[in-house]
Design a protein around this motif. Structure first.
Motif, PDB file in Angstrom:
ATOM      1  N   ALA A   1       1.098  -1.594   0.059  1.00 25.58           N
ATOM      2  CA  ALA A   1       0.007  -0.274  -0.134  1.00 25.58           C
ATOM      3  C   ALA A   1       0.764   1.088   0.315  1.00 25.58           C
ATOM      4  O   ALA A   1       0.788   2.104  -0.010  1.00 25.58           O
ATOM      5  N   THR A   2       2.449   0.927   0.713  1.00 25.47           N
ATOM      6  CA  THR A   2       2.753   2.521   0.633  1.00 25.47           C
ATOM      7  C   THR A   2       4.260   2.448  -0.323  1.00 25.47           C
ATOM      8  O   THR A   2       4.251   3.363  -1.162  1.00 25.47           O
ATOM      9  N   MET A   3       4.289   1.134  -1.222  1.00 25.87           N
ATOM     10  CA  MET A   3       4.954   1.288  -2.270  1.00 25.87           C
ATOM     11  C   MET A   3       4.263   1.095  -3.202  1.00 25.87           C
ATOM     12  O   MET A   3       4.442   1.828  -4.656  1.00 25.87           O
ATOM     13  N   GLY A   4       3.398  -0.046  -3.773  1.00 20.80           N
ATOM     14  CA  GLY A   4       2.833  -0.237  -4.849  1.00 20.80           C
ATOM     15  C   GLY A   4       1.951   0.816  -5.293  1.00 20.80           C
ATOM     16  O   GLY A   4       1.709   0.684  -6.850  1.00 20.80           O
ATOM     17  N   LEU A   5       1.831   1.147  -4.383  1.00 20.83           N
ATOM     18  CA  LEU A   5      -0.021   2.605  -5.285  1.00 20.83           C
ATOM     19  C   LEU A   5       0.803   3.889  -4.615  1.00 20.83           C
ATOM     20  O   LEU A   5       0.765   4.618  -4.549  1.00 20.83           O
ATOM     21  N   SER A   6       2.112   3.877  -4.875  1.00 16.36           N
ATOM     22  CA  SER A   6       2.876   5.214  -4.878  1.00 16.36           C
ATOM     23  C   SER A   6       2.911   5.334  -6.084  1.00 16.36           C
ATOM     24  O   SER A   6       2.852   4.327  -7.683  1.00 16.36           O
ATOM     25  N   LYS A   7       2.966   6.676  -6.795  1.00 12.41           N
ATOM     26  CA  LYS A   7       3.799   6.970  -8.438  1.00 12.41           C
ATOM     27  C   LYS A   7       4.247   6.155  -9.327  1.00 12.41           C
ATOM     28  O   LYS A   7       3.983   5.829 -10.136  1.00 12.41           O
ATOM     29  N   GLU A   8       5.934   6.108  -8.109  1.00  6.29           N
ATOM     30  CA  GLU A   8       6.034   5.119  -9.029  1.00  6.29           C
ATOM     31  C   GLU A   8       6.094   3.993  -9.611  1.00  6.29           C
ATOM     32  O   GLU A   8       6.606   3.074 -10.803  1.00  6.29           O
ATOM     33  N   GLY A   9       5.093   2.562  -8.228  1.00  2.24           N
ATOM     34  CA  GLY A   9       4.682   1.623  -8.221  1.00  2.24           C
ATOM     35  C   GLY A   9       3.573   1.759  -9.230  1.00  2.24           C
ATOM     36  O   GLY A   9       3.749   0.705 -10.170  1.00  2.24           O
ATOM     37  N   GLN A  10       2.950   2.301  -9.234  1.00  2.61           N
ATOM     38  CA  GLN A  10       2.211   2.372 -10.253  1.00  2.61           C
ATOM     39  C   GLN A  10       2.381   2.385 -11.595  1.00  2.61           C
ATOM     40  O   GLN A  10       2.004   1.967 -12.846  1.00  2.61           O
ATOM     41  N   GLU A  11       3.391   2.815 -12.162  1.00  2.00           N
ATOM     42  CA  GLU A  11       3.581   3.334 -13.417  1.00  2.00           C
ATOM     43  C   GLU A  11       4.238   2.008 -14.004  1.00  2.00           C
ATOM     44  O   GLU A  11       4.413   1.898 -15.076  1.00  2.00           O
ATOM     45  N   ILE A  12       5.112   1.127 -12.877  1.00  2.00           N
ATOM     46  CA  ILE A  12       5.480   0.257 -13.271  1.00  2.00           C
ATOM     47  C   ILE A  12       4.356  -1.146 -12.891  1.00  2.00           C
ATOM     48  O   ILE A  12       4.298  -1.760 -13.998  1.00  2.00           O
ATOM     49  N   LEU A  13       3.166  -0.966 -12.829  1.00  2.00           N
ATOM     50  CA  LEU A  13       2.500  -1.866 -12.766  1.00  2.00           C
ATOM     51  C   LEU A  13       1.381  -2.053 -13.410  1.00  2.00           C
ATOM     52  O   LEU A  13       1.102  -3.178 -13.820  1.00  2.00           O
ATOM     53  N   ARG A  14       1.250  -0.592 -14.024  1.00  2.00           N
ATOM     54  CA  ARG A  14       0.356  -0.414 -15.171  1.00  2.00           C
ATOM     55  C   ARG A  14       1.133  -1.098 -16.498  1.00  2.00           C
ATOM     56  O   ARG A  14       0.403  -1.426 -17.656  1.00  2.00           O
ATOM     57  N   LYS A  15       2.514  -1.414 -16.940  1.00  2.00           N
ATOM     58  CA  LYS A  15       3.282  -1.904 -17.705  1.00  2.00           C
ATOM     59  C   LYS A  15       2.548  -3.555 -17.545  1.00  2.00           C
ATOM     60  O   LYS A  15       2.907  -4.094 -18.514  1.00  2.00           O
ATOM     61  N   ILE A  16       2.623  -4.353 -16.184  1.00  2.00           N
ATOM     62  CA  ILE A  16       2.723  -5.932 -16.613  1.00  2.00           C
ATOM     63  C   ILE A  16       1.576  -6.253 -16.217  1.00  2.00           C
ATOM     64  O   ILE A  16       0.964  -7.120 -16.772  1.00  2.00           O
ATOM     65  N   LEU A  17       0.329  -5.313 -14.974  1.00  2.00           N
ATOM     66  CA  LEU A  17      -0.720  -6.025 -15.092  1.00  2.00           C
ATOM     67  C   LEU A  17      -1.361  -5.254 -15.689  1.00  2.00           C
ATOM     68  O   LEU A  17      -2.207  -4.049 -15.105  1.00  2.00           O
ATOM     69  N   PRO A  18      -2.781  -5.839 -16.009  1.00  2.00           N
ATOM     70  CA  PRO A  18      -3.544  -5.571 -17.092  1.00  2.00           C
ATOM     71  C   PRO A  18      -4.983  -5.144 -16.530  1.00  2.00           C
ATOM     72  O   PRO A  18      -5.155  -3.784 -15.993  1.00  2.00           O
TER      73      PRO A  18
END
Length: 548
Positions: free
Chosen positions: A186-203
């Motif tokens: 919640a503190t890292m995956g929902l950060s701006k940087e975390g979100q940018e990476i996850l958008r490229k990976i997870l539909p």
């Protein structure tokens, strides 16, 4: 008047006139309340008069902590109702088999208490469940992610991997190998940087899927009588989603937004927050606060405690900042006159936060800041009086304390500290302002479920008899105030909403049952039949038959 609700039992939440028989609305605001005969004098040819059949009318609910872009995704495996590991594996296996075209199997909502002994699961537990496809399962509180072996390989996670942009890799203390668990999501995956990476990976993390979830959740909010939503952890990029929802006329509830301030947020980013606050500043869509974390959560032992965890001697959890660092960060944001929402769960995390807010007050001078501590799950009784003394709001989520959720939590904290678990009554009695919320999608969005839990401290199964920590139950009026006028006060909107008072917005709901006539165990079964926002229908139940 444009609209009159008559034959009503109006609980106004206004001490000047606690109850009324009718409400008149003009230009989206309350024109008058009182005796029906008096209100009906406002009828003209253009007035719409609705007979609500003697039902209870309340101010619209204010959900002071609702992650409105999460949940409600039909393509994600829903696990919140799973109670055993076998059920969980069968659910994931079924979805994987029925969707061979998907590259990832994503799921959400699994509870730590599903696993016997309180141990976290590992990648081995997911062997053979989804074939060779990667699995990404987010816990019910969104703080922990559970991966299978294929996901670890796809994400490049191995024994040499340290911190990721979207989580902390948990490792076996003996072998050093990744366990398949990511902490602090919640503190890292929902950060701006975390979100940018996850958008490229997870539909499911694409902006298109997020907007679809937002629309579904806004419909849910209207159905549950929520007329003001406080989104507690948004990004600057999210403002385009909310603006689009408003333009598409699907934003029927009012929306207040806190922008997320992860550790390391720059001065330049804070200036952009300030610019967004000026740009989005009306009663439909407002940037109003900044969100921070001081600690994490109890179940994986990452909330910060004053004394060690009962089930793990020697471990107290860590704060995300040192006390002095946090004082500096909080003082800087307070100086900008931003309201702060601070996630604080463990008793040490809560104390460090109160110390920081006290320090900011000393440095910047006292003001009506209404900073919020959010969650406040494990509270030292020594800190209870400080909420009123510092003017700090206790933003709490009653459903979180339900025994059908908290088994692992209670095991980790132990019975002595549990006396002040979600200490609604102690805080109220000490003069603190309570503002209630769902924390959707961590728990059900329906405020009536939260009210039921605050009154009974029982799970949705009605257990245990008498409730869990019954000394912390509260009465119906206190719970309703926390979802209405005190929610408005907590978010600086008490001047125009939160009570059925002349001049305020006609944000009103009609309920199926009079909550004041129901036993506490039945409150959860009541339903919202009509939701008005600014006098306009946002939701009407097909079961509602109004007499014109």
């Amino acid at each position: 008047a444009d609209l009159i609700l008559r034959n009503a039992k109006v609980c106004t939440m206004d001490p000047a006139q606690p109850w009324a028989e009718a409400v008149a609305v003009r230009d989206g605001r309350i024109l008058s309340t009182g005796k029906e005969a008096d209100i009906l004098r406002s009828v003209s040819q253009r007035t719409r008069v609705l007979d609500v059949g003697g039902r209870l009318v309340l101010p619209g609910f204010i959900d002071s902590h609702n992650h409105i872009t999460f949940g409600s995704d039909p393509d994600v495996v829903q696990l919140s109702d799973v109670r055993t590991p076998k059920q969980l594996y069968e659910r994931v296996r079924h979805v994987a088999a029925s969707r061979p075209e998907t590259d990832w199997i994503e799921g959400e909502g699994w509870n730590y208490s599903v696993f016997p002994g309180g141990n976290l699961p590992t990648w081995r537990d997911l062997e053979g469940v989804a074939g060779d496809r990667p699995v990404f399962l987010v816990s019910y509180d969104v703080h922990t992610v559970w991966l299978n072996r294929a996901a670890l390989k796809t994400l490049g996670i191995n024994r040499k991997t340290g911190l990721l942009q979207y989580g902390e890799v948990d490792k076996d203390p003996r072998s050093g190998e990744p366990t398949g668990i990511l902490l602090s999501f919640a503190t890292m995956g929902l950060s701006k940087e975390g979100q940018e990476i996850l958008r490229k990976i997870l539909p499911s993390w694409s902006m298109g899927r997020r907007y679809a979830r937002l629309k579904r959740n806004l419909d849910l909010a209207s159905r549950f009588g929520i007329t003001t939503i406080v989104e507690p952890q948004a990004f600057l990029d999210d403002l385009t989603l909310f603006s689009r929802a408003r333009q598409d006329e699907v934003l029927r509830s009012r929306l207040q937004i806190a922008l997320f301030h992860p550790r390391g947020t720059s001065e330049a980013e804070l200036e952009r927050f300030d610019e967004a606050r000026r740009q989005f500043n009306d009663d439909r869509l407002r940037v109003s606060a900044v969100k921070l974390y001081i600690d994490d959560v109890v179940e994986p032992h990452t909330a910060a405690l004053l004394e060690p965890y009962s089930d793990l001697p020697g471990v107290r959890g860590e704060t995300l900042y040192t006390p002095d660092e946090f004082k500096a960060v909080v003082t800087r944001i307070d100086r900008m006159k931003f309201q702060m929402f601070i996630h604080a769960i463990g008793d040490r995390g809560i104390r460090v936060t109160l110390d920081a807010l006290q320090y900011a007050r000393e440095q910047n001078g006292p003001r009506d800041s209404r900073h919020e501590l959010v969650h406040i799950e494990c509270l030292s009784p020594l800190d209870i009086p400080r909420f009123k003394a510092l003017g700090v709001i206790a933003c709490m989520q009653p459903r979180h304390c339900a025994p059908d959720i908290t088994e692992k939590w209670a095991m980790n904290i132990g019975p002595e500290r549990s006396r002040y678990a979600w200490a609604f009554r102690s805080l109220r009695d000490a003069g603190a302002t309570l503002a209630f919320a769902s924390d959707w999608n961590v728990a059900e969005m329906n405020p009536l479920v939260g009210i039921y839990t605050a009154l009974t401290r029982k799970g949705l199964d009605g257990r245990p008899p008498g409730g869990w920590i019954p000394d912390q139950t509260i009465d119906l009026e206190t719970a309703l105030r926390a979802y209405t006028i005190q929610g408005a006060f907590a978010n600086f909107t008490e001047g125009n909403r939160g009570s059925v008072s002349v001049g305020k917005y006609a944000d009103l709901i009609v309920l199926s049952d009079n909550l004041f006539e129901l036993p506490p165990d039945k409150v959860r079964d009541a339903r919202v039949l009509l939701t008005l926002v600014g006098g306009e229908e946002a939701y009407r139940s097909p079961d509602l038959r109004l007499t014109p």
